[in-house]
Design a protein around this motif. Structure first.
Motif, mmCIF file in Angstrom:
data_model
loop_
_atom_site.group_PDB
_atom_site.id
_atom_site.type_symbol
_atom_site.label_atom_id
_atom_site.label_comp_id
_atom_site.label_asym_id
_atom_site.label_seq_id
_atom_site.Cartn_x
_atom_site.Cartn_y
_atom_site.Cartn_z
ATOM 1 N N GLU A 46 36.892 8.241 35.766
ATOM 2 C CA GLU A 46 37.054 9.633 35.896
ATOM 3 C C GLU A 46 35.438 9.793 36.673
ATOM 4 O O GLU A 46 35.295 9.714 37.191
ATOM 5 N N ILE A 47 36.145 11.102 38.352
ATOM 6 C CA ILE A 47 35.314 11.579 38.383
ATOM 7 C C ILE A 47 35.153 13.059 38.878
ATOM 8 O O ILE A 47 36.574 13.514 37.941
ATOM 9 N N ASP A 48 34.548 13.024 39.360
ATOM 10 C CA ASP A 48 34.326 14.750 39.559
ATOM 11 C C ASP A 48 35.006 14.879 41.736
ATOM 12 O O ASP A 48 34.271 14.767 42.113
ATOM 13 N N ALA A 50 34.884 17.793 43.023
ATOM 14 C CA ALA A 50 34.167 18.379 43.947
ATOM 15 C C ALA A 50 32.813 17.688 44.113
ATOM 16 O O ALA A 50 32.550 18.660 45.541
ATOM 17 N N GLU A 51 32.081 16.910 43.518
ATOM 18 C CA GLU A 51 31.245 16.334 43.817
ATOM 19 C C GLU A 51 30.582 14.800 44.169
ATOM 20 O O GLU A 51 29.945 14.654 45.398
ATOM 21 N N ALA A 52 31.754 13.921 44.289
ATOM 22 C CA ALA A 52 32.100 12.713 44.312
ATOM 23 C C ALA A 52 32.517 12.618 46.018
ATOM 24 O O ALA A 52 32.902 13.517 46.722
ATOM 25 N N GLN A 79 40.270 17.708 48.554
ATOM 26 C CA GLN A 79 39.207 17.947 48.690
ATOM 27 C C GLN A 79 38.446 16.171 49.085
ATOM 28 O O GLN A 79 37.666 17.198 50.517
#
Length: 184
Positions: A46-48, A50-52, A79
């Motif tokens: 799992e990743i974010d 907006a931040e990855a 994104q």
């Protein structure tokens, strides 16, 4: 303290700041590379979005698309289109379009043309976007040609009087003529 000692302390402070920043950047890149390696190995990570970093977005999207999870991969593509450089954007657009084409061909095989037509239309749009980023990308050109054979882009007939719709007893041209066979 004399000037030499002050200058030496200033250089030392700057060097420590540079070292701390470099160490932090190295740690961030190491975490990103570890996530990419796990995704390529087939593990769920799992990743974010907006931040990855864009590279992690690309790896996660590829992981999802290999598993036909197009709806989950779309926000990652969105994104990447905002933050990634052109090669990553192009690769993600191409992969997304290919996934949509695979889903469309599967729908055609089941006779579900109402599902296949929008998938092919979206795939054509994504192939065109990839070609805008690199007009020499032959694979995207080839796949766009196949998609255009599946669902043709025909101009819409416009009547002289927009208030009265055209009365046609039957549809004269199908949107989905069939799955092309052989080479273009």
């Amino acid at each position: 303290m004399n000037m030499k000692q002050l200058a030496l302390r200033a250089v030392l402070v700057i060097a420590l700041d540079v070292l701390a920043a470099s160490t932090w950047q190295f740690a961030v890149k190491q975490r990103a590379n570890a996530a990419i390696d796990r995704l390529r190995a087939g593990s769920e990570v799992e990743i974010d979005a907006a931040e990855a970093p864009p590279e992690v977005l690309d790896a996660r999207a590829a992981f999802l698309l290999r598993r036909n999870r197009i709806d989950e991969a779309q926000p990652l593509l969105d994104q990447a289109l905002l933050r990634a450089d052109a090669p990553i954007q192009m690769r993600m657009l191409f992969n997304m379009a290919n996934a949509r084409m695979r889903a469309a061909v599967a729908a055609i095989g089941k006779g579900d043309y109402d599902k296949a037509i929008p998938l092919v239309t979206l795939a054509k749009s994504e192939y065109r976007s990839a070609l805008r980023l690199d007009s020499t990308y032959w694979d995207a050109k080839y796949n766009l040609d196949i998609a255009m054979r599946l669902v043709r882009d025909l101009p819409q007939a416009v009547g002289e009087d927009e208030e009265k719709p055209l009365q046609t007893p039957e549809k004269l041209w199908t949107d989905l003529p069939g799955v092309p066979k052989g080479l273009p």
